[in-house]
Design an enzyme around this catalytic site. Structure first.
Site, PDB file in Angstrom:
ATOM      1  N   CYS A   1     -45.707  45.911 -11.265  1.00  0.00           N
ATOM      2  CA  CYS A   1     -44.313  45.756 -10.835  1.00  0.00           C
ATOM      3  C   CYS A   1     -43.641  47.122 -10.735  1.00  0.00           C
ATOM      4  O   CYS A   1     -43.849  47.989 -11.591  1.00  0.00           O
ATOM      5  CB  CYS A   1     -43.563  44.877 -11.832  1.00  0.00           C
ATOM      6  SG  CYS A   1     -41.846  44.551 -11.355  1.00  0.00           S
TER       7      CYS A   1
ATOM      8  N   CYS B   1     -38.290  47.441 -16.498  1.00  0.00           N
ATOM      9  CA  CYS B   1     -37.765  46.642 -17.611  1.00  0.00           C
ATOM     10  C   CYS B   1     -38.562  46.951 -18.887  1.00  0.00           C
ATOM     11  O   CYS B   1     -39.777  46.714 -18.944  1.00  0.00           O
ATOM     12  CB  CYS B   1     -37.843  45.165 -17.275  1.00  0.00           C
ATOM     13  SG  CYS B   1     -37.053  44.729 -15.696  1.00  0.00           S
TER      14      CYS B   1
ATOM     15  N   CYS C   1     -41.134  44.430 -20.604  1.00  0.00           N
ATOM     16  CA  CYS C   1     -42.118  43.718 -19.794  1.00  0.00           C
ATOM     17  C   CYS C   1     -43.474  44.408 -19.766  1.00  0.00           C
ATOM     18  O   CYS C   1     -43.574  45.603 -19.482  1.00  0.00           O
ATOM     19  CB  CYS C   1     -41.582  43.549 -18.369  1.00  0.00           C
ATOM     20  SG  CYS C   1     -42.686  42.585 -17.318  1.00  0.00           S
TER      21      CYS C   1
ATOM     22  N   CYS D   1     -43.216  26.166 -13.045  1.00  0.00           N
ATOM     23  CA  CYS D   1     -42.456  27.386 -12.793  1.00  0.00           C
ATOM     24  C   CYS D   1     -43.364  28.420 -12.136  1.00  0.00           C
ATOM     25  O   CYS D   1     -44.354  28.848 -12.725  1.00  0.00           O
ATOM     26  CB  CYS D   1     -41.911  27.937 -14.104  1.00  0.00           C
ATOM     27  SG  CYS D   1     -40.916  26.739 -15.015  1.00  0.00           S
TER      28      CYS D   1
ATOM     29  N   CYS E   1     -39.729  25.199  -9.956  1.00  0.00           N
ATOM     30  CA  CYS E   1     -38.767  26.286 -10.109  1.00  0.00           C
ATOM     31  C   CYS E   1     -39.451  27.583  -9.687  1.00  0.00           C
ATOM     32  O   CYS E   1     -40.574  27.854 -10.113  1.00  0.00           O
ATOM     33  CB  CYS E   1     -38.293  26.391 -11.561  1.00  0.00           C
ATOM     34  SG  CYS E   1     -37.133  27.748 -11.869  1.00  0.00           S
TER      35      CYS E   1
ATOM     36  N   CYS F   1     -31.328  28.490 -13.272  1.00  0.00           N
ATOM     37  CA  CYS F   1     -31.973  28.646 -14.576  1.00  0.00           C
ATOM     38  C   CYS F   1     -31.824  30.110 -14.969  1.00  0.00           C
ATOM     39  O   CYS F   1     -32.298  30.993 -14.257  1.00  0.00           O
ATOM     40  CB  CYS F   1     -33.447  28.249 -14.475  1.00  0.00           C
ATOM     41  SG  CYS F   1     -34.416  28.589 -15.972  1.00  0.00           S
TER      42      CYS F   1
ATOM     43  N   ARG G   1     -34.140  25.933 -23.473  1.00  0.00           N
ATOM     44  CA  ARG G   1     -35.599  25.982 -23.483  1.00  0.00           C
ATOM     45  C   ARG G   1     -36.092  27.090 -24.403  1.00  0.00           C
ATOM     46  O   ARG G   1     -35.660  28.230 -24.285  1.00  0.00           O
ATOM     47  CB  ARG G   1     -36.116  26.234 -22.063  1.00  0.00           C
ATOM     48  CG  ARG G   1     -37.653  26.239 -21.942  1.00  0.00           C
ATOM     49  CD  ARG G   1     -38.077  26.476 -20.510  1.00  0.00           C
ATOM     50  NE  ARG G   1     -37.336  25.596 -19.624  1.00  0.00           N
ATOM     51  CZ  ARG G   1     -36.931  25.938 -18.410  1.00  0.00           C
ATOM     52  NH1 ARG G   1     -37.190  27.133 -17.931  1.00  0.00           N
ATOM     53  NH2 ARG G   1     -36.261  25.079 -17.663  1.00  0.00           N
TER      54      ARG G   1
END
Length: 415
Positions: A65, A69, A72, A109, A142, A202, A272
């Site tokens: 990626c 972040c 992550c 998801c 999702c 979400c 969740r």
């Protein structure tokens, strides 16, 4: 305890507690923990009974990626020893999703690493959504693909997507300390795009990244204002090879207090338990079911979760039941409002949730295909500010298992 009685009354009326009350929940002692859980449990049962919704992550594209972040394992410059692979084909993703559905998952998801999808990526994911829907009647889908451009949310909706996940993760005031390649406002914009397109929003948070109690309350109040239908609560998994690798601060008690605070602030929303629950809640996971009404089944994006069979046994042993596809997750007032295109928690409806209010939403990387064996909560989880005054030495640093099974490998997922 007067505080808890007040919070229960407000939760049953869908009334927002004060910031001071939310902070007081985080500051309760371990001796008061069961009282806190019991109080928040009354609010949970009022709106969701004893049902537990199962969600299954499918990691469509893993690693590499360009975003930075800090939490992550897939970030730019990450040295974490995780699986890396490019886009799964629609039939591969559908097979992975089927494993989760077979285990009882009601929602699949679909997650992909990256800043955001290209139009070609949206085409690819749309084909995957159609394949999953064709083979699994009644399943919710999702998408979690990062920052959305104009028109992409509408295309995902038209392909059959039910929801879009993009987490706020942390407070606006500390967001720049965690990520520099995009902004808090970028995240808000993407959730607003999803909501405006008619997708169920979400958006959640990651606890355990060194934030204070005030930061936690800030992000949860921002989520309440944003009004997503579901709020994933992640507990940071401190992967070796990431900037937050040494942030081992959470205890099971701290995690339970955080979940209780979220339930009091967002009483009628699907809460969740996402990434990091096995690492940080450990043997106290069943107590968390009295606070949250939704969990991920099986593996997360880049780390292994508890075996699916163990999750199902835990739910049954704790006296809860798996929510079926024939049951509407949200309370009637929220489900009706969502069908009408307005917010679910503001009585009488409200303006579209994207009109520039400081709302927050979550991040592309959290929800996604665990059937493929992935990790939903990626950094999510731990928290340094343990308002209850716990010792950091009580944290366990030996529990992270990097995912080696599922989509993108020759091994079967664990559901």
């Amino acid at each position: 305890m007067d505080l808890l009685n007040t919070l229960v009354d407000k939760g049953l009326r869908r009334e927002l507690p004060s910031r001071e009350e939310a902070l007081a929940v985080l500051a309760t002692s371990d001796d008061e923990l069961l009282e806190v859980v019991a109080a928040a449990g009354k609010v949970r049962r009022q709106w969701f009974g004893r049902r537990v919704k199962l969600n299954y992550l499918v990691n469509l594209k893993s690693g590499l990626c360009p975003e930075d972040c800090s939490y992550c394992s897939q970030r730019l410059g990450s040295k974490a020893d995780i699986l890396k692979y490019t886009w799964l084909k629609p039939d591969e993703a559908s097979q992975a999703a089927a494993a989760g559905v077979a285990g009882g998952a009601k929602r699949v998801c679909l997650v992909a690493s990256g800043r955001g999808p290209t139009d070609r990526d949206v085409d690819r994911v749309s084909q995957t959504i159609e394949a999953i829907k064709e083979q699994n009647e009644g399943v919710e889908v999702c998408a979690c693909l990062g920052l959305l451009s104009d028109g992409q949310a509408e295309r995902l909706r038209d392909a059959g997507a039910d929801a879009y996940n993009h987490n706020l993760n942390t407070s606006e005031g500390t967001y720049g300390d965690i990520t520099t390649t995009h902004t808090y406002a970028d995240r808000v914009d993407t959730v607003q795009k999803a909501h405006a397109a008619g997708l169920s929003a979400c958006s959640g948070l990651i606890a355990g990244m060194g934030e204070s109690d005030e930061d936690l309350v800030d992000v949860v109040f921002a989520l309440r204002e944003l009004d997503p239908d579901s709020v994933p609560v992640n507990f940071l998994i401190p992967f070796e090879g990431t900037p937050l690798a040494k942030e081992w601060n959470l205890t099971p008690q701290r995690c339970l207090r955080i979940l209780a605070m979220v339930r009091f602030v967002c009483p009628d929303v699907e809460v969740r338990i996402a990434g990091g629950r096995e690492v940080h809640l450990r043997a106290m996971q069943p107590l968390a079911l009295h606070l949250a009404n939704s969990i991920f089944l099986g593996d997360y994006l880049t780390s292994e979760g508890q075996a699916g069979k163990a999750d199902l046994e835990m739910i049954a042993d704790a006296g809860f039941e798996v929510e079926g596809t024939d049951t509407t997750t949200l309370p009637g007032h929220r489900a009706d409002a969502a069908a009408g295109g307005v917010c679910g928690s503001h009585s009488g409806g409200c303006a579209p949730c994207g009109d520039g209010e400081s709302q927050a939403v979550a991040e592309a990387g959290q929800e996604a295909g665990r059937g493929a064996g992935q990790e939903a909560g990626r950094g999510a989880g731990q928290e340094a500010g343990r308002g209850a005054g716990q010792e950091a030495s009580a944290a366990r640093t030996d529990l992270v298992a990097v995912r080696r099974r599922g989509a993108g490998t020759d091994l079967a997922p664990n559901a």
